[in-house]
Design a protein around this motif. Structure first.
Motif, PDB file in Angstrom:
ATOM      1  N   ILE A 165       0.840  -1.200   0.000  1.00  8.11           N
ATOM      2  CA  ILE A 165       0.000   0.000   0.000  1.00  8.11           C
ATOM      3  C   ILE A 165       0.870   1.243   0.000  1.00  8.11           C
ATOM      4  CG2 ILE A 165      -1.692   1.344   1.331  1.00  8.11           C
ATOM      5  CD1 ILE A 165      -2.824  -1.109  -0.139  1.00  8.11           C
ATOM      6  N   LEU A 166       1.897   1.273   0.831  1.00 11.02           N
ATOM      7  CA  LEU A 166       2.789   2.435   0.868  1.00 11.02           C
ATOM      8  C   LEU A 166       3.450   2.663  -0.483  1.00 11.02           C
ATOM      9  CD1 LEU A 166       4.385   2.034   4.396  1.00 11.02           C
ATOM     10  CD2 LEU A 166       2.881   3.897   3.619  1.00 11.02           C
ATOM     11  N   ALA A 167       3.853   1.594  -1.149  1.00  7.55           N
ATOM     12  CA  ALA A 167       4.463   1.728  -2.482  1.00  7.55           C
ATOM     13  C   ALA A 167       3.443   2.293  -3.477  1.00  7.55           C
ATOM     14  CB  ALA A 167       4.986   0.375  -2.958  1.00  7.55           C
ATOM     15  N   ALA A 168       2.196   1.846  -3.409  1.00  7.02           N
ATOM     16  CA  ALA A 168       1.162   2.351  -4.316  1.00  7.02           C
ATOM     17  C   ALA A 168       0.871   3.828  -4.044  1.00  7.02           C
ATOM     18  CB  ALA A 168      -0.108   1.515  -4.178  1.00  7.02           C
ATOM     19  N   VAL A 169       0.818   4.209  -2.780  1.00  7.75           N
ATOM     20  CA  VAL A 169       0.565   5.612  -2.415  1.00  7.75           C
ATOM     21  C   VAL A 169       1.668   6.512  -2.952  1.00  7.75           C
ATOM     22  CG1 VAL A 169       0.431   7.213  -0.450  1.00  7.75           C
ATOM     23  CG2 VAL A 169      -0.869   5.069  -0.414  1.00  7.75           C
ATOM     24  N   ALA A 170       2.908   6.032  -2.918  1.00  7.04           N
ATOM     25  CA  ALA A 170       4.053   6.834  -3.356  1.00  7.04           C
ATOM     26  C   ALA A 170       4.227   6.870  -4.876  1.00  7.04           C
ATOM     27  CB  ALA A 170       5.329   6.293  -2.711  1.00  7.04           C
TER      28      ALA A 170
ATOM     29  N   PRO B 295       3.374   7.851  -8.508  1.00 13.56           N
ATOM     30  CA  PRO B 295       2.553   8.867  -9.178  1.00 13.56           C
ATOM     31  C   PRO B 295       1.702   8.324 -10.333  1.00 13.56           C
ATOM     32  CG  PRO B 295       4.851   9.109  -9.797  1.00 13.56           C
ATOM     33  CD  PRO B 295       4.799   8.058  -8.720  1.00 13.56           C
ATOM     34  N   THR B 296       1.940   7.085 -10.761  1.00 16.89           N
ATOM     35  CA  THR B 296       1.125   6.506 -11.832  1.00 16.89           C
ATOM     36  C   THR B 296      -0.084   5.750 -11.283  1.00 16.89           C
ATOM     37  OG1 THR B 296       2.333   4.396 -11.940  1.00 16.89           O
ATOM     38  CG2 THR B 296       3.176   6.236 -13.290  1.00 16.89           C
ATOM     39  N   ARG B 297      -0.260   5.796  -9.956  1.00 13.95           N
ATOM     40  CA  ARG B 297      -1.356   5.064  -9.324  1.00 13.95           C
ATOM     41  C   ARG B 297      -2.144   5.979  -8.398  1.00 13.95           C
ATOM     42  NH1 ARG B 297       0.722  -0.482  -6.982  1.00 13.95           N
ATOM     43  NH2 ARG B 297      -1.526  -0.814  -6.927  1.00 13.95           N
ATOM     44  N   LEU B 298      -3.351   5.555  -8.078  1.00 14.94           N
ATOM     45  CA  LEU B 298      -4.188   6.272  -7.137  1.00 14.94           C
ATOM     46  C   LEU B 298      -4.714   5.285  -6.101  1.00 14.94           C
ATOM     47  CD1 LEU B 298      -5.758   8.880  -6.292  1.00 14.94           C
ATOM     48  CD2 LEU B 298      -7.624   8.041  -7.754  1.00 14.94           C
TER      49      LEU B 298
ATOM     50  N   ALA C 207      -9.722   1.688  -2.122  1.00 14.47           N
ATOM     51  CA  ALA C 207      -9.579   1.131  -3.468  1.00 14.47           C
ATOM     52  C   ALA C 207      -8.331   1.721  -4.113  1.00 14.47           C
ATOM     53  CB  ALA C 207     -10.808   1.449  -4.311  1.00 14.47           C
ATOM     54  N   LYS C 208      -7.851   1.062  -5.160  1.00 17.61           N
ATOM     55  CA  LYS C 208      -6.627   1.534  -5.815  1.00 17.61           C
ATOM     56  C   LYS C 208      -6.687   1.308  -7.312  1.00 17.61           C
ATOM     57  CE  LYS C 208      -4.330  -2.855  -4.995  1.00 17.61           C
ATOM     58  NZ  LYS C 208      -3.205  -3.560  -4.412  1.00 17.61           N
ATOM     59  N   THR C 209      -5.719   1.876  -7.988  1.00 18.26           N
ATOM     60  CA  THR C 209      -5.520   1.633  -9.415  1.00 18.26           C
ATOM     61  C   THR C 209      -4.158   0.980  -9.598  1.00 18.26           C
ATOM     62  OG1 THR C 209      -4.423   3.727  -9.914  1.00 18.26           O
ATOM     63  CG2 THR C 209      -6.846   3.700 -10.024  1.00 18.26           C
ATOM     64  N   HIS C 210      -3.971   0.433 -10.767  1.00 14.18           N
ATOM     65  CA  HIS C 210      -2.675  -0.113 -11.186  1.00 14.18           C
ATOM     66  C   HIS C 210      -2.314   0.548 -12.508  1.00 14.18           C
ATOM     67  CE1 HIS C 210      -2.590  -3.442  -8.308  1.00 14.18           C
ATOM     68  NE2 HIS C 210      -3.895  -3.519  -8.520  1.00 14.18           N
ATOM     69  N   TYR C 211      -1.040   0.590 -12.792  1.00 13.86           N
ATOM     70  CA  TYR C 211      -0.608   1.050 -14.106  1.00 13.86           C
ATOM     71  C   TYR C 211       0.428   0.066 -14.624  1.00 13.86           C
ATOM     72  CZ  TYR C 211       1.281   3.610 -17.967  1.00 13.86           C
ATOM     73  OH  TYR C 211       1.672   3.961 -19.235  1.00 13.86           O
TER      74      TYR C 211
ATOM     75  N   GLU D  87      -8.618  11.282 -16.737  1.00 12.16           N
ATOM     76  CA  GLU D  87      -7.822  12.506 -16.897  1.00 12.16           C
ATOM     77  C   GLU D  87      -6.461  12.190 -17.519  1.00 12.16           C
ATOM     78  OE1 GLU D  87      -7.516  14.225 -13.020  1.00 12.16           O
ATOM     79  OE2 GLU D  87      -9.583  14.952 -13.037  1.00 12.16           O
ATOM     80  N   ARG D  88      -6.087  10.915 -17.502  1.00  9.59           N
ATOM     81  CA  ARG D  88      -4.767  10.490 -17.954  1.00  9.59           C
ATOM     82  C   ARG D  88      -4.789   9.607 -19.199  1.00  9.59           C
ATOM     83  NH1 ARG D  88      -5.261  11.782 -13.073  1.00  9.59           N
ATOM     84  NH2 ARG D  88      -3.525  12.570 -11.825  1.00  9.59           N
TER      85      ARG D  88
END
Length: 170
Positions: free
Chosen positions: A38-43, A45-48, A70-74, A116-117
């Motif tokens: 989770i910390l890696a995903a938060v940090a 910038p290509t994920r939310l 919830a989260k996103t992946h890129y 937006e991306r």
């Protein structure tokens, strides 16, 4: 009671972990690896990563903390029929806060961020997960492919579905 959806901060990891454990998605033995992810995903910038907080103005502290997330992946590479792009990750809502529209709110926020991306949002799910498939229909997701795995998501004992939705015009 009302809910606030906002971008996750590193301090939210414990609340996210508690929500995941309450929902039966993470075991106590997995907490360190889960928190690191989770910390890696938060940090990244290509994920939310977003959280839902319950608010009840009648309580002394004014809130119940993280009740969903919830989260996103890129992925910057294609994997068979699954293209590079922004993908919705899973949604977790504490059992006592389900059926209140939180999964839809968490999904709506992530989709707007993704659109937006990029022109398309992507999503993979087990073909038997009717609740998730029904939820995503409201944003126009359509089936692109079926398979045993897409990117890092494997569907042991089931079939996965790759879906996409186009950014709304206008």
């Amino acid at each position: 009671m009302y809910f606030t959806i906002r971008t996750t901060r590193p301090a939210d990891v414990h609340g996210i972990l508690a929500a995941d454990i309450a929902a039966g998605r993470t075991s106590l033995s997995e907490t360190e690896r889960f928190a690191d992810g989770i910390l890696a995903a938060v940090a990244d910038p290509t994920r939310l990563v977003v959280v839902a907080e319950a608010r009840d103005d009648t309580t002394a502290e004014g809130g119940s903390g993280v009740v969903g997330w919830a989260k996103t992946h890129y992925w910057d590479y294609a994997d068979g029929p699954a293209p590079a792009g922004h993908y919705l990750g899973g949604v977790t809502v504490r059992p006592e806060f389900r059926r209140m529209g939180l999964a839809a709110q968490l999904t709506e926020v992530r989709l707007h961020w993704m659109w937006e991306r990029a022109e398309f949002a992507w999503y993979v799910v087990n073909a038997r997960n009717e609740a998730s498939l029904a939820l995503h229909r409201r944003w126009g997701f359509w089936e692109v492919a079926r398979g045993a795995r897409f990117h890092t998501v494997a569907f042991d004992g089931g079939e996965g579905v790759l879906l996409s939705a186009a950014r709304p015009q206008g």
